[in-house]
Design a protein around this motif. Structure first.
Motif, PDB file in Angstrom:
ATOM      1  N   VAL A  97       0.841  -1.198   0.000  1.00  0.00           N
ATOM      2  CA  VAL A  97       0.000   0.000   0.000  1.00  0.00           C
ATOM      3  C   VAL A  97       0.879   1.251   0.000  1.00  0.00           C
ATOM      4  N   ARG A 101       1.322   4.017  -3.032  1.00  0.00           N
ATOM      5  CA  ARG A 101       1.043   5.409  -2.709  1.00  0.00           C
ATOM      6  C   ARG A 101       2.140   6.307  -3.306  1.00  0.00           C
ATOM      7  N   ASN A 111     -10.089   4.460 -16.315  1.00  0.00           N
ATOM      8  CA  ASN A 111     -10.944   3.822 -15.308  1.00  0.00           C
ATOM      9  C   ASN A 111     -11.327   4.777 -14.191  1.00  0.00           C
ATOM     10  N   PHE A 113     -13.484   6.503 -11.323  1.00  0.00           N
ATOM     11  CA  PHE A 113     -14.473   5.924 -10.414  1.00  0.00           C
ATOM     12  C   PHE A 113     -15.844   6.488 -10.757  1.00  0.00           C
TER      13      PHE A 113
ATOM     14  N   GLU B 222      -8.513  -1.874  -9.420  1.00  0.00           N
ATOM     15  CA  GLU B 222      -7.114  -1.558  -9.729  1.00  0.00           C
ATOM     16  C   GLU B 222      -6.856  -0.077  -9.548  1.00  0.00           C
ATOM     17  N   GLY B 223      -7.796   0.745 -10.058  1.00  0.00           N
ATOM     18  CA  GLY B 223      -7.649   2.188  -9.906  1.00  0.00           C
ATOM     19  C   GLY B 223      -7.523   2.565  -8.441  1.00  0.00           C
ATOM     20  N   GLY B 224      -8.296   1.913  -7.597  1.00  0.00           N
ATOM     21  CA  GLY B 224      -8.228   2.192  -6.156  1.00  0.00           C
ATOM     22  C   GLY B 224      -6.899   1.771  -5.564  1.00  0.00           C
ATOM     23  N   TYR B 225      -6.486   0.547  -5.869  1.00  0.00           N
ATOM     24  CA  TYR B 225      -5.214   0.066  -5.308  1.00  0.00           C
ATOM     25  C   TYR B 225      -4.058   0.954  -5.746  1.00  0.00           C
ATOM     26  N   ALA B 226      -4.110   1.430  -7.009  1.00  0.00           N
ATOM     27  CA  ALA B 226      -2.998   2.206  -7.547  1.00  0.00           C
ATOM     28  C   ALA B 226      -2.830   3.534  -6.819  1.00  0.00           C
ATOM     29  N   LEU B 227      -3.822   3.925  -6.003  1.00  0.00           N
ATOM     30  CA  LEU B 227      -3.697   5.179  -5.253  1.00  0.00           C
ATOM     31  C   LEU B 227      -3.230   4.928  -3.822  1.00  0.00           C
ATOM     32  N   GLY B 228      -2.755   3.725  -3.556  1.00  0.00           N
ATOM     33  CA  GLY B 228      -2.298   3.431  -2.205  1.00  0.00           C
ATOM     34  C   GLY B 228      -3.457   3.223  -1.262  1.00  0.00           C
ATOM     35  N   THR B 229      -4.432   2.452  -1.700  1.00  0.00           N
ATOM     36  CA  THR B 229      -5.621   2.196  -0.899  1.00  0.00           C
ATOM     37  C   THR B 229      -5.560   0.765  -0.372  1.00  0.00           C
ATOM     38  N   THR B 230      -5.980   0.597   0.864  1.00  0.00           N
ATOM     39  CA  THR B 230      -5.997  -0.760   1.413  1.00  0.00           C
ATOM     40  C   THR B 230      -7.191  -1.516   0.846  1.00  0.00           C
ATOM     41  N   HIS B 233     -10.529  -0.559   2.251  1.00  0.00           N
ATOM     42  CA  HIS B 233     -10.996   0.742   1.773  1.00  0.00           C
ATOM     43  C   HIS B 233     -11.521   0.655   0.339  1.00  0.00           C
ATOM     44  N   SER B 237     -15.269   1.822  -0.131  1.00  0.00           N
ATOM     45  CA  SER B 237     -15.604   3.085  -0.791  1.00  0.00           C
ATOM     46  C   SER B 237     -15.747   2.957  -2.306  1.00  0.00           C
TER      47      SER B 237
END
Ligand SMILES: Nc1ncnc2c1ncn2[C@@H]1O[C@H](COP(=O)(O)OP(=O)(O)O)[C@@H](O)[C@H]1O
Ligand SMILES: [Mg+2]
Lengths: 274, 337
Positions: A97, A101, A111, A113, B222-230, B233, B237
């Motif tokens: 993670v 980040r 993609n 959201f 993937e988009g979520g993980y790529a932002l440093g998301t657990t 989360h 979300s």
């Protein structure tokens, strides 16, 4: 299994301080099957490095291993090390993670959201506890992504109301809103029309000032237009049935395209591949 | 050479069959239309029949009175209240458990034999006859294996103060809070009924929720993980808000199935005659389908035909309302891609 490939390859090295990611002898597997072999590459800081090669040679696999995005694919495993900030990001002590980040990613298909334009950009900032003014951050990121003028009056509208090219720039804005060190882009323009593609390419030039960019592309003109360095990957010709991806040549983009060191590279860039 | 010859014939080698293909298309269309009309026709006949018999009996008394020995006065106030409360509780219980199980199975469960076994059995459970759930509910929730009966080893051992009578067993307030009253075993209460219904609909709720979760495109995660998301989360979300309309629809459709169920509640010990409104969820209860069943078994035409039909109309009305809410919520939270 003999994991060390015998194929000829050519690569260049940078001074320690000029390198941001250093991949050392990677072997990458999906469900035990080797797909990328003995891959070593030094990614120079604040430059654009392009990764080119025929489809299926493992470009996506390699770029996704730079920020551990492959961890979420079942069956993925990796040997070797990827050094970033002096540490092996695949060491068990490292938190994927935290790595993601700092090493952001833009994907082939835009993609966004299913949220508003504003919320898309603010998403990463919110999770990573951005302390400053969120409105300013959103505006700043959208300006950096060359999208602000087109969306400033409709920040509350759904991201899906945007065109494909705009969506991709929104994804770039979203990625840079958390100020990453490195931006990985996996064929960021391949789903876009030529004008939108040009915009993304211009944008990459601007972003180079602040970020290190690694971009996968199957479009050689694009690689030669935007990148400072180019890595050419291909399938190992000695094991063509196994379909194993290897690095053939890594050099300054101008050199690689005008004066390739290896015949295999020359064949590919002149279109005599296969 | 052979191939050359064949190819050189060009168009002539094809036989024009477009008109016969078009005919097949038409016949098929008519067959399909017929199957739709058959279903619709049956439903319409049924609805008209019930409406004719029962419509004039849907009158204030139906909602204001309890069952009465005079058909003119008979109503089903307690059954309506019972149905609504039991369904409400069922929703309250099954939503978190069903969604939780779906998230676990879709997102966290390791791919192994045990998970495979659980998957298989969730599908099997969805096909188990409802009366079986009634028996399970009776033993587990209603009687709790007689653990809290006078003289059981648990009661003797822990010296639990057991009350006898209608709401027997062990009564206490959880954390000493007066509104957190607990009765063990759950007996013939609405809590026991709702938990039984929860068991009954849980497989379907889980399957619907899993499908909704699975339908969330991987690119969004993937988009979520790529932002440093657990992972949590990303689920909370991104995945759940997108899956929500689908989960909700599955939930409400399951509840509309539960509201028509009779057998498990009869086994559970729901009453047929309840001349009072419940004061708490620990009270005895009856539900609309049991009331309808009760009326159908009586000899007089007023009960057997008219009141039963009126009861069915009320039940259908509630069902349509629930489905309407499902559609409304689905539209409201639907994501426009
Ligand atoms: N998730 C996966 N599971 C199994 N094999 C995969 C997966 N993703 C890619 N591969 C295989 O790995 C090889 C490299 O794929 P990829 O990295 O996507 O190539 P490229 O991006 O260069 O087209 C291909 O042979 C592909 O079939
Ligand atoms: Mg790819």
């Amino acid at each position: 299994m003999n994991l060390v490939s015998n194929i000829q390859s050519y690569s260049i090295n940078f001074h320690e301080n000029a390198t941001i990611i250093r991949a050392n002898q990677l072997n990458i597997f999906y469900s035990g099957k080797l797909v990328v072999e003995n891959f070593s590459l030094q990614v120079p800081k604040n430059k654009i490095t392009a990764l080119i090669g025929p489809s299926g040679c493992g470009k996506s696999t390699v770029i996704r291993s730079f920020n551990r995005m492959n961890d979420i694919i079942p069956g993925f495993s990796l040997q070797g090390e990827i050094k970033y900030q002096g540490k092996n990001i695949y060491s068990s002590l490292e938190d994927p993670v935290r790595i993601r980040r700092q090493i952001g990613m833009v994907f082939q298909k835009p993609n966004p959201f299913p949220k508003s334009i504003y919320e898309n950009v603010a998403f990463g900032a919110r999770i990573n506890k951005y302390q400053g003014n969120l409105d300013e951050l959103v505006e700043y990121s959208l300006i950096q992504a060359a999208l602000w003028d087109e969306v400033k009056d409709k920040l509350k509208e759904s991201a899906y109301a945007l065109s494909g090219g705009q969506q991709q720039r929104l994804c770039i804005a979203r990625a840079i809103a958390i100020s990453p060190d490195i931006l990985l882009m996996d064929e960021p323009a391949s789903a876009l029309d030529p004008i939108a593609t040009l915009k993304i390419e211009e944008l990459m030039w601007e972003l180079k000032e602040k970020y290190t960019i690694v971009v996968v592309t199957h479009n050689m003109q694009q690689a030669s237009r935007v990148s400072d360095y180019t890595a050419f990957m291909s399938l190992d010709r000695e094991k063509i049935d196994a379909r194993v991806g290897v690095l053939i040549e890594f050099d300054e983009t101008t050199k690689l395209f005008t004066n390739p060191k290896l015949k295999e590279t020359e064949d590919y860039i002149t279109g005599r591949f296969g | 050479m052979q191939i050359q010859n064949t190819l050189s014939k060009g168009k002539e080698i094809y036989k024009d069959n477009i008109s016969s293909r078009n005919r097949a298309e038409k016949i098929f269309n008519i067959l399909l239309l017929f199957s739709v009309l058959f279903g619709l026709l049956m439903l319409t006949v049924l609805l008209i029949d019930i409406a004719v018999e029962g419509f004039s009996w849907v009158r204030p008394e139906l909602f204001e009175n309890y069952h009465s020995r005079k058909p003119e006065n008979a109503g089903m106030k307690s059954a309506i209240a019972g149905s609504l409360i039991v369904i409400g509780l069922t929703g309250l219980f099954s939503f978190p458990i069903g969604v939780g199980a779906a998230i676990y199975l879709e997102e966290y469960a390791p791919q192994n034999k045990l998970t495979g076994f659980i998957n298989l059995n969730i599908n099997n459970l969805a096909g188990v006859p409802s009366i079986v759930y009634g028996m399970l509910g009776l033993v587990v929730f209603g009687r709790m294996f007689d653990l809290f009966k006078e003289g059981s080893f648990l009661v003797e051992f822990l010296k639990i103060p057991i009350e006898s009578g209608a709401i027997g067993g062990w009564n206490f307030n959880l954390f000493g809070l007066p509104w957190l009253e607990i009765h063990l075993p759950f007996g013939r209460s609405m809590v026991a009924g709702a938990l039984t219904m929860t068991l009954l609909i849980l497989p379907v709720v889980i399957i619907a929720a899993r499908e909704a979760i699975r339908a969330v495109p991987p690119s969004i995660r993937e988009g979520g993980y790529a932002l440093g998301t657990t992972k949590w989360h990303v689920i909370k979300s991104l995945v759940l808000p997108i899956a929500f309309p689908g989960i909700l629809t599955g939930m409400i459709l399951s509840l509309s199935r539960a509201i028509g169920e009779t057998a498990p509640l009869i086994i559970m010990g729901a009453f047929t005659y309840v001349p009072f409104l419940p004061k708490s969820v620990w009270d005895q209860f009856t539900v609309i389908p049991i009331q309808i069943y009760n009326w159908i078994t009586l000899p007089q035409t007023e009960y057997r035909v008219h009141l039963a039909a009126a009861g069915i109309l009320v039940l259908l009305l509630i069902l349509f309302l629930m489905n309407g809410i499902a559609i409304y919520l689905r539209k409201k939270y639907e994501i426009k891609w």
